[in-house]
Design a protein around this motif. Structure first.
Motif, PDB file in Angstrom:
ATOM      1  N   ARG A 328     -57.336 -61.048  26.543  1.00 44.89           N
ATOM      2  CA  ARG A 328     -58.330 -61.789  27.306  1.00 44.89           C
ATOM      3  C   ARG A 328     -58.180 -63.284  27.066  1.00 44.89           C
ATOM      4  N   LEU A 329     -58.726 -64.054  27.994  1.00 42.92           N
ATOM      5  CA  LEU A 329     -58.769 -65.507  27.867  1.00 42.92           C
ATOM      6  C   LEU A 329     -60.113 -65.895  27.277  1.00 42.92           C
ATOM      7  N   ILE A 330     -60.061 -66.828  26.318  1.00 42.82           N
ATOM      8  CA  ILE A 330     -61.281 -67.266  25.643  1.00 42.82           C
ATOM      9  C   ILE A 330     -61.378 -68.775  25.754  1.00 42.82           C
ATOM     10  N   ASP A 331     -62.536 -69.257  26.194  1.00 41.06           N
ATOM     11  CA  ASP A 331     -62.778 -70.691  26.330  1.00 41.06           C
ATOM     12  C   ASP A 331     -63.381 -71.197  25.026  1.00 41.06           C
ATOM     13  N   LEU A 332     -62.630 -72.084  24.346  1.00 38.79           N
ATOM     14  CA  LEU A 332     -63.092 -72.649  23.084  1.00 38.79           C
ATOM     15  C   LEU A 332     -63.373 -74.134  23.282  1.00 38.79           C
ATOM     16  N   ASP A 333     -64.541 -74.439  23.788  1.00 37.12           N
ATOM     17  CA  ASP A 333     -64.956 -75.828  23.987  1.00 37.12           C
ATOM     18  C   ASP A 333     -63.943 -76.616  24.804  1.00 37.12           C
ATOM     19  N   GLY A 334     -63.553 -76.061  25.944  1.00 36.28           N
ATOM     20  CA  GLY A 334     -62.629 -76.757  26.838  1.00 36.28           C
ATOM     21  C   GLY A 334     -61.187 -76.344  26.673  1.00 36.28           C
ATOM     22  N   ALA A 335     -60.823 -75.760  25.538  1.00 31.12           N
ATOM     23  CA  ALA A 335     -59.467 -75.254  25.324  1.00 31.12           C
ATOM     24  C   ALA A 335     -59.441 -73.772  25.678  1.00 31.12           C
ATOM     25  N   ILE A 336     -58.369 -73.368  26.347  1.00 28.46           N
ATOM     26  CA  ILE A 336     -58.231 -71.961  26.750  1.00 28.46           C
ATOM     27  C   ILE A 336     -57.215 -71.291  25.837  1.00 28.46           C
ATOM     28  N   VAL A 337     -57.628 -70.210  25.185  1.00 30.93           N
ATOM     29  CA  VAL A 337     -56.763 -69.442  24.286  1.00 30.93           C
ATOM     30  C   VAL A 337     -56.639 -68.034  24.835  1.00 30.93           C
ATOM     31  N   GLU A 338     -55.381 -67.563  24.917  1.00 30.05           N
ATOM     32  CA  GLU A 338     -55.163 -66.178  25.321  1.00 30.05           C
ATOM     33  C   GLU A 338     -54.981 -65.343  24.059  1.00 30.05           C
ATOM     34  N   LEU A 339     -55.760 -64.297  23.953  1.00 30.11           N
ATOM     35  CA  LEU A 339     -55.793 -63.478  22.747  1.00 30.11           C
ATOM     36  C   LEU A 339     -55.256 -62.091  23.043  1.00 30.11           C
ATOM     37  N   TRP A 340     -54.267 -61.682  22.219  1.00 31.08           N
ATOM     38  CA  TRP A 340     -53.752 -60.304  22.291  1.00 31.08           C
ATOM     39  C   TRP A 340     -54.070 -59.617  20.957  1.00 31.08           C
ATOM     40  N   LEU A 341     -54.619 -58.427  21.008  1.00 28.46           N
ATOM     41  CA  LEU A 341     -54.916 -57.647  19.808  1.00 28.46           C
ATOM     42  C   LEU A 341     -54.382 -56.238  19.983  1.00 28.46           C
ATOM     43  N   GLN A 342     -53.658 -55.758  18.969  1.00 29.22           N
ATOM     44  CA  GLN A 342     -53.111 -54.408  19.032  1.00 29.22           C
ATOM     45  C   GLN A 342     -53.439 -53.678  17.733  1.00 29.22           C
ATOM     46  N   PRO A 343     -54.257 -52.622  17.797  1.00 28.09           N
ATOM     47  CA  PRO A 343     -54.553 -51.852  16.578  1.00 28.09           C
ATOM     48  C   PRO A 343     -53.366 -50.989  16.176  1.00 28.09           C
ATOM     49  N   LEU A 344     -53.090 -50.900  14.878  1.00 31.43           N
ATOM     50  CA  LEU A 344     -52.051 -50.039  14.323  1.00 31.43           C
ATOM     51  C   LEU A 344     -52.729 -48.923  13.552  1.00 31.43           C
ATOM     52  N   LEU A 345     -52.303 -47.700  13.795  1.00 35.07           N
ATOM     53  CA  LEU A 345     -52.963 -46.525  13.229  1.00 35.07           C
ATOM     54  C   LEU A 345     -52.197 -46.002  12.027  1.00 35.07           C
TER      55      LEU A 345
END
Length: 701
Positions: A328-345
């Motif tokens: 997802r894209l996250i707006d951090l006070d005007g900066a846009i950060v794309e976040l990828w998260l992958q759980p490992l089992l």
């Protein structure tokens, strides 16, 4: 079946006394039986007489020299030879002479038993080879790696085909070369130390760059093992050399990849991190999150503490810990950060940890917005497609203005734009599009598009390839609406044709140059002057002047060119072949985009025929004037005489006759004036009369 079976020899003895050998064979497990030993005495060459028999081992007594071994090697090179010596100083010489093994006689050992074991070992080797597809040498030569045999001093005693190929030396050159001769610098010292390690420890592994005869360097990993005799005395070092070029390259690539990854992570807006199942940070590299969120993290930090002010990040991490993959894209006070998260089992299926990547995509998103604005507002039709037009990845809204069709339709059918191309242009464009797939940078076409409303637009279309790793991935292009330019070009072409075919000579002069040279002349100008384009190009107008040209009239023309003025003159000019003609020349300045003129145009008409007609009229008028003057002279003189007589008071003056004479003269003058009005050259009747009177007075006298 024969009752008697003749025993064939398997062990051959060369020497004075075969007793030790026979007793040793009796104690052996593989060659037992005195009948299996045949002694040929001191004559080693006699072994050849037994060449047809299955000889397993030749046992040769060596007393002072190795001549017997040399002869055996020549006589039976394929048979293993066991040398029996009484002095250890003969061991190396025997091995160098080709002995497969050396037995040293000593009083403090059980010679017969030990010698039997040595014979068993050689017989066993022979049977292994005999049961295989070829000889030991053939098997060793079939090895892909380099095989070598060294003595304990490091002298090369054996090698296979691969060893010879890698080193580049011939068999003759390899014989008795020292191992260190194949290496230089630190590698040489490393190889010498490895030889000592093998003798001390029994084996070693060393990596070094072998320098071939032609200077080629090959990294090779050598394994070496020590070969000892029954007494444990070191005899040989045997080993394998494996080319590790590819392994080194792989290691180097992995190292570069790791360094590049670390460099990228440390220098680009990217963060890599791991979060444990308990919600604590296990590791983090890169500054994207710390710079944007303004925190300093360390292993063991809790995500709730780190991202307490950033619920969007904290919630995404919690979802990842619940087993959900997040992007997802996250707006951090005007900066846009794309976040990828992958759980490992783990093995039980529970989340062991979450690996994440955070990328600062602020600039990317800004570019995307800019691209959207370009797509909506660009005046040009900008497009991007796959090489085969399977998909149209990008098209600006200007497509609707030019083609009269929606961009959505083109995205659904990437080749539909071709259907709108004018039928007279379509086949040419389709052929160019086929070539565009392979050579997109060469594509440049101008064609007409017929809109649904019947309006025709001119389009100039050009393209360029987008490559990745040398492979054509996309084609990007710009289609410009050049309808107005085309209409102007057509208008200019019409004017050019009009100038070119005009029935008057037209020349253009470059007045920005000091000499006002002719830079263009139409066909009529060339026809009038008799010059071709090359003959007039760069010449001044004065090239048309000659001996009969009036300098003042020529100056009128050239001065007008020099000073950007207009002028007209009738002047005698000369054709290229020297023929004179009367020309009417009109000069007019031509202004460019700026106020000051940059060129001038001269118009030329051939008025020779008109001039000749005028001159003919003048000649007739002159003759008529002379005749008329003569006709006027008589009545005028009569009138003059009567008037003088009247003035003197003479009687009998004919006043009425004088009046009629004057009226007659006036009528003739009016006729002459009317005729003279057709003359170009100004010439007064009075001058003709005066000239005629002078002639008449001369006659009266």
């Amino acid at each position: 079946m024969d009752s008697e079976v003749k025993r064939v020899p398997s062990i051959v003895h060369v020497g004075a006394d075969a007793t030790l050998v026979r007793n040793a064979v009796d104690r052996s497990s593989m060659a037992r039986g005195a009948g299996s030993v045949v002694s040929v005495g001191d004559d080693a060459s006699a072994v050849t007489d037994l060449d047809s028999h299955p000889i397993s081992v030749i046992v040769c007594e060596v007393e002072s020299g190795v001549d017997r071994l040399d002869r055996i090697g020549r006589a039976s090179p394929d048979r293993p030879c066991l040398a029996v010596v009484s002095d250890t100083s003969h061991v190396d010489a025997a091995l160098d002479a080709g002995a497969a093994d050396v037995f040293v006689r000593r009083e403090d050992i059980d010679e017969e038993t030990l010698l039997g074991r040595r014979i068993d070992a050689l017989v066993d080797d022979c049977e292994d080879v005999a049961s295989g597809p070829g000889s030991i040498d053939a098997l060793i030569d079939a090895i892909d790696d380099s095989f070598y045999v060294l003595d304990t001093d490091g002298i090369l005693r054996g090698w296979n085909r691969r060893f010879r190929e890698v080193t580049g030396y011939t068999d003759a050159e390899l014989k008795e070369m020292h191992a260190r001769e194949f290496f230089t610098g630190d590698d040489r010292a490393r190889i010498e130390a490895a030889i000592g390690d093998v003798i001390d420890s029994g084996s070693t592994v060393v990596e070094a760059e072998l320098v071939a005869k032609d200077g080629t360097r090959t990294p090779i990993e050598y394994t070496g093992r020590l070969v000892v005799d029954a007494d444990g005395t070191p005899r040989r070092i045997v080993g394998i050399g494996r080319d590790v070029t590819e392994r080194r390259e792989r290691s180097a690539r992995l190292l570069r990849l790791r360094q590049a990854t670390e460099t990228i992570t440390d220098n680009v807006p990217l963060a890599l991190f791991e979060v444990g199942s308990e919600g604590t940070v296990l590791s983090m590299r890169g500054k994207t999150l710390s710079d944007r969120v303004q925190f300093s993290s360390a292993s063991g930090d809790d995500i709730d503490d780190l991202f307490g002010d950033q619920p969007s990040i904290r919630d995404a991490l919690r979802r990842g810990l619940d087993g959900e993959a997040v992007n997802r894209l996250i707006d951090l006070d005007g900066a846009i950060v794309e976040l990828w998260l992958q759980p490992l089992l783990d093995e039980s299926g529970a989340v062991d940890r979450v690996v994440g990547l955070a990328l600062d995509v602020t600039e990317r998103e800004e570019r995307a917005k800019l691209l959207d604005q370009i797509q909506e507002n660009a005046g040009e039709v900008i497009w991007m497609s796959t090489p085969g037009k399977e998909s149209m990845d990008f098209i600006t809204e200007a497509y609707a203005d030019v083609w009269g069709r929606s961009p959505a339709r083109l995205r659904g059918d990437p080749t539909s734009f071709v259907d709108a191309i004018h039928p007279d242009d379509r086949s040419r464009v389709e052929a160019a599009l086929a070539e565009q797939r392979d050579t997109p940078d060469a594509y440049e076409e101008t064609y007409r598009v017929v809109r649904p409303d019947g309006a025709v637009r001119w389009v100039h279309d050009r393209a360029s390839g987008v490559y990745e790793d040398g492979e054509l991935e996309r084609i990007v292009g710009v289609a410009s609406d050049i309808t107005e330019r085309k209409e102007r070009e057509q208008e200019l072409e019409l004017k050019d044709r009009a100038i070119e075919t005009a029935p008057i000579g037209i020349a253009i002069h470059d007045t920005m140059s000091a000499t006002d040279p002719i830079v263009y002349a139409n066909d009529e100008f060339l026809s009038l002057t008799g010059y071709d384009e090359a003959g007039l190009d760069g010449e001044q107008f004065s090239v048309l002047a000659g001996s009969g040209t009036d300098p003042e009239r020529l100056e009128t023309i050239t001065s007008a060119l020099d000073h950007d003025d207009g002028a007209s003159s009738e002047i005698v000019l000369y054709r290229a072949d020297g023929t004179p003609f009367w020309g009417r020349v009109d000069v007019a300045p031509v202004s460019g985009n700026e106020s000051s003129p940059t060129h001038a145009v001269s118009f030329l008409q051939d008025i020779t025929e008109t001039k000749e007609h005028q001159q003919e009229i003048e000649r007739h008028l002159t003759e008529f004037g002379s005749v008329l003057a003569e006709d006027l002279g008589v009545p005028l003189r009569n009138a003059q005489d009567q008037l003088r007589a009247a003035a003197n008071g003479d009687e009998g003056v004919d006043i009425e006759g004088a009046t009629r004479s004057i009226e007659r003269a006036e009528s003739l003058v009016e006729d002459l004036t009317e005729v003279h009005s057709f003359s170009v050259k100004s010439r007064t009747v009075s001058e003709s009369i005066a000239q005629a009177s002078e002639v008449s007075d001369g006659d009266d006298e």
